[in-house]
Write an enzyme that holds these catalytic residues in place. Structure first.
Site, PDB file in Angstrom:
ATOM      1  N   CYS A   1       0.831  -1.204   0.000  1.00 55.52           N
ATOM      2  CA  CYS A   1       0.000   0.000   0.000  1.00 55.52           C
ATOM      3  C   CYS A   1       0.870   1.261   0.000  1.00 55.52           C
ATOM      4  O   CYS A   1       1.544   1.537  -0.981  1.00 55.52           O
ATOM      5  CB  CYS A   1      -0.973  -0.054   1.175  1.00 55.52           C
ATOM      6  SG  CYS A   1      -2.387   1.031   0.950  1.00 55.52           S
TER       7      CYS A   1
ATOM      8  N   GLU B   1      -1.183  -8.778   4.896  1.00 55.53           N
ATOM      9  CA  GLU B   1      -1.075  -8.912   6.359  1.00 55.53           C
ATOM     10  C   GLU B   1      -2.431  -8.797   7.048  1.00 55.53           C
ATOM     11  O   GLU B   1      -2.546  -9.065   8.235  1.00 55.53           O
ATOM     12  CB  GLU B   1      -0.077  -7.883   6.916  1.00 55.53           C
ATOM     13  CG  GLU B   1      -0.619  -6.488   7.183  1.00 55.53           C
ATOM     14  CD  GLU B   1      -0.789  -5.639   5.928  1.00 55.53           C
ATOM     15  OE1 GLU B   1      -0.682  -6.193   4.814  1.00 55.53           O
ATOM     16  OE2 GLU B   1      -1.048  -4.431   6.061  1.00 55.53           O
TER      17      GLU B   1
ATOM     18  N   HIS C   1      -3.563  -5.696   0.906  1.00 54.68           N
ATOM     19  CA  HIS C   1      -2.912  -5.955   2.194  1.00 54.68           C
ATOM     20  C   HIS C   1      -2.880  -7.443   2.553  1.00 54.68           C
ATOM     21  O   HIS C   1      -3.831  -7.933   3.184  1.00 54.68           O
ATOM     22  CB  HIS C   1      -3.670  -5.217   3.300  1.00 54.68           C
ATOM     23  CG  HIS C   1      -3.488  -3.740   3.267  1.00 54.68           C
ATOM     24  ND1 HIS C   1      -2.495  -3.093   3.963  1.00 54.68           N
ATOM     25  CD2 HIS C   1      -4.175  -2.775   2.615  1.00 54.68           C
ATOM     26  CE1 HIS C   1      -2.574  -1.792   3.749  1.00 54.68           C
ATOM     27  NE2 HIS C   1      -3.579  -1.574   2.929  1.00 54.68           N
TER      28      HIS C   1
END
Lengths: 78, 204
Positions: free
Chosen positions: B86, B187, B185
């Site tokens: 990002c 994560e 994302h």
């Protein structure tokens, strides 16, 4: 001490999302506007003489004040 | 693996990335933006998402010129894996470690949604969350052609016109493949309760 301005605009061929939104709003109010581009104006104050200032402004502009991939920059006040 | 996790003022995915790495058995360490470090200190580096320096000037522009990025750049040149997620992707582009730039989404909106992604290199499909306002990937047509010819496009949005990215590009890598950046994302999606496990062992 002298004031200079670095004027930054999105390149013509790059979609300017902010400019388009402002244009649409103005058109909806029936203003006779053909095009809007939204950019940035950066004020730089320098003590150097004009030729030194030119050098400094060229350097700081190239080193990151604008992104040459998508923007054009012009220095005003020299 | 010893992994550096870079923090700037305004980074907000650092703890998520840290935990993601811990859960995968790595040993992460935070790196502050004013730090310089020896490229031998870490085996890999992650630049998490957020709004570094408040997105002032341009997303990632100020972070890309910070002290820690000089060390990250040395690490990248030595062939070690660097991942930008990002805002991290935006920073890597601004730093010149990846080609192109991320601009404001085509419709001017902040997109907070799930994205179906496809890796054009191996046709692998995954689903990850996205949360970005400046995610529209842009590069000159010559650069984009080169990216495809040199197999540097590694993630594309499956949905047309997701955010206006050229060729629906969601992630790219450098020519050697060790520097990677993507807008979604991983994560935020690596356990069942997160809604997807596709982010598990995403990059190694």
């Amino acid at each position: 001490m002298k004031k200079y301005f670095v004027r930054i605009l999105p390149k013509d061929e790059v979609l300017d999302v902010q400019g388009r939104a402002v244009l649409q709003m103005l058109k909806s109010q029936k203003h006779p506007v053909a095009s809007i581009r939204v950019g940035k104006l950066i004020e730089v104050v320098l003590n150097e003489n004009v030729s030194q200032a030119q050098e400094v402004l060229k350097k700081i502009t190239a080193e990151g004040l604008y992104n040459p991939l998508v923007e054009v920059a012009e220095v005003e006040g020299l | 693996m010893k992994v550096g996790v870079v923090q700037f003022p305004g980074t907000n995915c650092d703890r998520d990335v840290f935990q993601w790495l811990v859960d995968q058995g790595h040993s992460p360490t935070y790196l502050w933006h004013q730090d310089r470090f020896d490229r031998g200190s870490f085996e890999a580096c992650v630049i998490p998402g957020g709004f570094s320096f408040g997105d002032y000037l341009r997303s990632g522009a100020l972070a890309a010129r910070s002290s820690v990025m000089k060390s990250v750049s040395e690490m990248a040149k030595s062939g070690k894996p660097i991942l930008g997620i990002c805002n991290g992707f935006q920073i890597l582009c601004e730093a010149g470690l990846l080609p192109g730039v991320l601009m404001q989404n085509q419709k001017g909106n902040f997109i907070d949604d799930w994205a179906d992604l496809k890796n054009p290199l191996n046709n692998k499909k995954i689903r990850l969350p996205v949360a970005h306002g400046d995610g529209r990937y842009f590069a000159s047509s010559d650069t984009v052609k080169k990216l495809w010819d040199q197999n540097q496009v590694n993630w594309c949005y499956e949905r047309a016109d997701f955010n206006g990215s050229v060729d629906e590009i969601a992630g790219v890598q450098c020519l050697n493949g060790n520097v990677k950046g993507l807008m979604p994302h991983p994560e935020r999606a690596y356990q069942n309760w997160m809604g997807s496990t596709d982010g598990w062992q995403f990059w190694i």
